[in-house]
Every structure is written in C-alpha cells, then in structure tokens.
Design an enzyme around this catalytic site. Sequence first.
Site, mmCIF file in Angstrom:
data_model
loop_
_atom_site.group_PDB
_atom_site.id
_atom_site.type_symbol
_atom_site.label_atom_id
_atom_site.label_comp_id
_atom_site.label_asym_id
_atom_site.label_seq_id
_atom_site.Cartn_x
_atom_site.Cartn_y
_atom_site.Cartn_z
ATOM 1 N N CYS A 152 43.012 33.976 35.273
ATOM 2 C CA CYS A 152 43.836 32.888 34.741
ATOM 3 C C CYS A 152 45.280 33.324 34.524
ATOM 4 C CB CYS A 152 43.299 32.439 33.397
ATOM 5 S SG CYS A 152 41.644 31.819 33.481
ATOM 6 N N ARG A 172 47.030 36.522 41.520
ATOM 7 C CA ARG A 172 45.989 37.040 40.629
ATOM 8 C C ARG A 172 44.639 36.383 40.872
ATOM 9 N NH1 ARG A 172 48.755 38.830 35.742
ATOM 10 N NH2 ARG A 172 47.138 38.009 34.425
ATOM 11 N N TRP A 220 40.670 30.748 36.407
ATOM 12 C CA TRP A 220 39.617 31.440 37.152
ATOM 13 C C TRP A 220 38.370 31.346 36.279
ATOM 14 C CZ3 TRP A 220 36.371 35.626 36.436
ATOM 15 C CH2 TRP A 220 35.679 36.035 37.591
ATOM 16 N N ASN A 254 43.603 32.002 28.260
ATOM 17 C CA ASN A 254 43.063 33.091 29.086
ATOM 18 C C ASN A 254 42.099 33.876 28.226
ATOM 19 O OD1 ASN A 254 44.806 32.371 31.050
ATOM 20 N ND2 ASN A 254 46.062 34.228 30.975
ATOM 21 N N GLY A 255 40.952 34.224 28.788
ATOM 22 C CA GLY A 255 40.003 35.046 28.050
ATOM 23 C C GLY A 255 38.667 34.350 27.880
ATOM 24 N N GLU A 277 38.777 60.491 50.673
ATOM 25 C CA GLU A 277 39.892 59.543 50.623
ATOM 26 C C GLU A 277 41.226 60.287 50.799
ATOM 27 O OE1 GLU A 277 40.332 56.551 50.961
ATOM 28 O OE2 GLU A 277 42.262 56.091 50.051
ATOM 29 N N LYS A 293 43.842 59.528 53.763
ATOM 30 C CA LYS A 293 45.252 59.180 53.508
ATOM 31 C C LYS A 293 46.164 60.078 54.335
ATOM 32 C CE LYS A 293 44.870 56.381 52.002
ATOM 33 N NZ LYS A 293 44.352 55.089 51.743
ATOM 34 N N GLU A 300 45.903 59.185 58.079
ATOM 35 C CA GLU A 300 46.442 57.852 58.366
ATOM 36 C C GLU A 300 47.953 57.855 58.513
ATOM 37 O OE1 GLU A 300 44.150 54.146 56.302
ATOM 38 O OE2 GLU A 300 44.938 55.639 54.917
ATOM 39 N N HIS A 310 27.841 76.034 55.549
ATOM 40 C CA HIS A 310 26.946 75.546 56.603
ATOM 41 C C HIS A 310 27.708 75.165 57.863
ATOM 42 C CE1 HIS A 310 23.554 75.681 53.884
ATOM 43 N NE2 HIS A 310 24.304 75.082 52.976
ATOM 44 N N LYS A 334 46.692 46.209 58.473
ATOM 45 C CA LYS A 334 46.355 46.101 57.049
ATOM 46 C C LYS A 334 44.980 45.465 56.838
ATOM 47 C CE LYS A 334 47.030 46.453 52.714
ATOM 48 N NZ LYS A 334 46.845 47.814 52.218
HETATM 49 N N1 HGA Z 1 37.031 31.140 29.706
HETATM 50 C C1 HGA Z 1 38.031 30.242 30.220
HETATM 51 C C2 HGA Z 1 39.227 31.008 30.756
HETATM 52 C C3 HGA Z 1 38.804 31.962 31.840
HETATM 53 C C4 HGA Z 1 39.762 33.095 32.149
HETATM 54 O O1 HGA Z 1 40.567 33.555 31.352
HETATM 55 N N2 HGA Z 1 39.636 33.649 33.395
HETATM 56 O O2 HGA Z 1 40.420 34.798 33.772
HETATM 57 C C5 HGA Z 1 37.448 29.326 31.278
HETATM 58 O O3 HGA Z 1 36.397 29.601 31.855
HETATM 59 O O4 HGA Z 1 38.045 28.268 31.511
#
Ligand code: HGA
Length: 616
Positions: free
Chosen positions: A2, A27, A75, A99-100, A489, A493, A496, A512, A611
């Site tokens: 989010c 993001r 998200w 967010n959260g 890795e 690198k 590459e 071995h 890429k």
């Molecule tokens: N829990 C909230 C916000 C999700 C979030 O921060 N995603 O990174 C939701 O599901 O809407």
Amino acid sequence: MCGIVAAVGSDNVLPILLEGLKRLEYRGYDSAGVALIEAPGRLGRAREVGKVAALERLLASAPLTGLAGVAHTRWATHGQPSQDNAHPHVSGRVAVVHNGIIENHLVLKNELVAEGYAFTSETDTEVVAHLIERELQRRGDLLAAVEAAVARLEGAYALGVIDADRPDRVIGARHGSPLVVGIGEEGYYLGSDPLALLPVTDRFLYLEDGDLVEATRTGCVVHGWCGNGKRTPVVREPMRYEHDDPSVGKGEFEHYMLKEIYEQPVAVANALEGRLGSDQVLIEAFGPRARQLLGETRQIHLVACGTSYHAGLVARYWIEELAGIPCQVEVASEYRYRDVVAPPGTLLMTLSQSGETADTLAALRHARARQGQAYVGALSICNVPGSSLVRESDLSLMTHAGPEIGVASTKAFTTQLTALMLVTLGLRQLHGGDGELTARLVHRLRYLPTLLGDALKLDAEIARIAQRFSGYRHTLFLGRGAQMPIAQEGALKLKEISYIHAEAYAAGELKHGPLALIDASMPVVALAPMDGLLDKLKSNLQEVRARGGRLLVFADPESGLEAADGMTVVNVPACCRFLAPLVYTLPLQLLAYHVAVARSTDVDQPRNLAKSVTVE
Ligand code: HGA
C-alpha cells in the site's frame, strides 16, 4: 504494498495526490482510491480496482476537486481486491487511508456492529474509519478522535484522515508503518514514502512510532509520546531528501549497479516494512491466503533461475533448520521438463525479479498441469506487481526492491532473501518452532538494514583489492553451509560483469577435484562468518595456502583469521549466522563491480545478457 498520499493546500490537491500515487506504483498494489473535501461537509470519493490510470479515467468522467484529500494504493491483506475494499474508507464525515494490519479488527468490529455501525467492506481498515467517526461524535475534534481511536488499535498502521467539516486540515498517525510529512510552498503533505512527494517538496519530517500529526496549509504540529504516558507537541527536525529521485537516473553514481548496491539497506527495509510484529512476523501481511497455505505445507519445491536460484539455495538451509520442513531447490529449466513427483502437501515456491522469467513461469504451469492436486498452492516471490508469475500464483510476496535497472541483480537478490527469511519464520510460527528464537530473529531483522549499511563501508577497501583481481583470468569462490550459495552468487556476479571465469565450490569439496587448479594464478575468495563450520573452513583455507594459492577471505572480526603472506582478510560487520548470507553478499557485489570497472566492461549492460529473461 500500500501507499499513502495526503495533502492540504491552497489549490485543488487532486493532481498532487494522483502524481504521488503514480510514484508509488512500483511498490505493487491492486486498487487505488482518493477522497477529497469538495466543500465543507461534503466528501467526494473515487475508487477503482487495478492501476492508478484506471482511477484517473474514472475521475476524468466524474471529476473531484478539493483543498484537502487522502489517496491510497492498496495491496490487499484483508479482503479481495475490489472497489468496496479499496481505500479510502468513509464513515460519516470521516475518510481514512491505512497501511498495515489491524490485528484486533474482529473484536473492534463486533463492538462497532453492536453500536449500529454498518460495514461495507471486508477490510480490517474499516474499523478505523468507524472508530474515528464514533470518537469524533463524542469529542468534536478530529485530532482528539484519532488519538482516542488509535489507542484501541493493535498491529501496524500509518493513517491519513480527513474530516469533511474541516477542509483546512489532514491528520496522520504512525505506528509500525512509515509516514513522512512533506513541507511544501503551497501546502503540507503526508506520504508513506518521500518519493511520492518529490514533485512538491524535498523537505520532510520523518514521523516516529506513536506520532500523530495535524497539518494545515501553512504548518503542522506533531504530537509524540513524552515519557509520562501522554502525547504533547514534539519537534521533529525537517530533513532535506538527499538522494536523487530514482525516476531521473543514476544520480551521483557512475553506474546503476553501484546505485542499486547502495540502495540495499533501504530496499531491505522496504521488504520488511509492515511485515514484522513485536516478536513474530505478521503472516497476514503476506496476503489473505498465507496462513492457510503455509499452515498446510508439508514440503517445499523451490524453483528459480540464476541469481534467484541462489536465493532459493540459501532459503533451503533456513527452511529446513528453522521450520523443520523439507525443501528441494531446482533450476526452473530442469524442473519444467522433469516428471516431478510432488507428495501431497507440497508448496510450490517460485522466485523471479521480473515475474516474467520464461523458464520459471513454464515450471509453474508444468507443475500445476502434472501434479495439480498434490500442491497446496503456488507462492511466488517477485519484484514486479501484476507480472505473469504474480497473476498465476495463489499467493505472492512482493520484494519491494524498486526498479532494478542494472542487468546484474543486486538489490533484487537481497530483498528476495529478506522475503524468504520472512516466509521461513512464518512457517516456523505455524509449525511449532519455539518462539524465543523467532523473536530473536525478528529483532535482528529490524537491525538488518543498518548492518547492510555498515557492510557498504567496505567499498573503498574492496575497490583497492579489486585492482589486483582485474588481472586474473579465473577465480574460485568457497563457502560452507548457507554461505555456499553466496559463494555461487559471488562467482556469478564476477563472471556476469567482468567476464572473468569464476566457479564456486562447497569448501569441503575442494579436495575432491578443484584443488588441482590451485596455484599463484588462481585466486580463491572465501567466506568466513562466525558459525559452526568456521574451523572446518579454516582447514580448507590451509589446504589452499599449502599449495601456493592466493586467498581473499571475507571474515567475521572475531574469526581469528589474520592477513598473512598470500592471504588478504577483509573484516565484515559481525552478524548472526542466519543473516550472514545477506551481509556477506554486499562485499562480493562490490568486488565484482570494481573488478568490472577496472576492466572497463559495460557494467550495467554486460554482453549477451538481458534483464528479464522472457525466452526459454
Ligand atoms: N490491511 C489493509 C491495508 C493493507 C496494506 O497495508 N497492504 O500493504 C487492507 O487490506 O486493505
């Protein structure tokens, strides 16, 4: 993940909000929305599933204007991506973006439903809107209402809040998810990432956990904890955003690769953001089906290519030791053509920076077609939201590395490792691992970005060593345990981008076969963190020295390894053995980079490589 943008200004703030959302697109998100105070007492809101461009189209047909507003890219963690679940969430005069994860949302929801609040979404966030609305009715002031509401919240949040009756202000709150205040000429802004606000300001206040902020067109007041259990106005020093805007190129760096190497502390912090609780990982933050998929997992098939394959190899050590779950790791171009046997309860995990890697995608489809029933599901770890791999997986954990331009992967690798450690700890939590070690690792993960920053301080020392290396034609890399894939890795690198032939071996394999190659023209790079295999590794290094081999050892300061004739020792910041693979990656990236620069190769676009490998 989010993103939050909020603004209060002297002109219509919608263009600033939309530009901010676009700058947060990298993001990853599934829907977007905006709410503005169109006139005192009147909220206007638009929400759309999909890209910000879709939201813009909606707004073109039904425009909104206002001097204060909040906007969001969502998200989903709680509830499907849908218009109803998209933020902002509204309750009465209040609009909220979040967010959260609100961990106690069910308890709060029951309480609010009993009081007559009607819920229109499946999100955890909606309780925040109703709580603030209830408190606003009781207290009459938005700041007081937000303060009372957040006192009831458990979990992680950054919030942007507006009240339709107060078109002159926005309120922000931060606890466990980042939020900054942008100080502009024409207004004040909130953003989950300063990047979102760079078109309007480069001056920011970085809020601390527990802070509330009240912003108006001409100023803001931050209210923070002051030690007596109460919030009072506190000073958060304004800071200039010193970095270059990533949308405008390489900035001070000569190459994108070096820029991206240096971005790793921030990239890893982004990969951790919102996913760590106080002493556990927040499994719900991985996505709505995470708890079920990880809980039902009995074994794992981890499938990837190139650098991502090496991340998978590291994860095998973690998953088997920390979660007790069998894990096999395979390159996708083999897996896709094999008669794979997947016992019931297999979690298919795929790793790809772009999410378009043809072999990895084909392996996912092949596995599903052959043994669909046996898999509990497909989990992808990926840097590009909306990519094919993400769309075709049951669950995706985004790495949030940000755009990676250099062909040789750097920050995509360390953020994949970070995501893999989070998954490992999630599996451990669900499969009965003791909580004490989990809590210790969660605390160490919080410190990981700082450790990576310390590892970058080796840059100048490694640049000097690289001058010597640039004349060699072959190099051997050695590691043991989870450092073995890091040696692989490091070798990848180097080949590459510098075109020096490099191979990696488990140090115990030296005698071995590869020992036959050792002489003064074959340098050996070894990784020596503090772990149970250090003494064994020291014996392997003696075997190299006894045959005139030249050693470059990246070692823990307490390893007891010291520079001697034919042996250079670089002290890497001390770290716990589980996170050492991430920390030791950085000096190897820097070594490859400086050797390539010394050999004047095309660092960012090495010959023959692309890429995103979308062909077989
Ligand atoms: N829990 C909230 C916000 C999700 C979030 O921060 N995603 O990174 C939701 O599901 O809407």
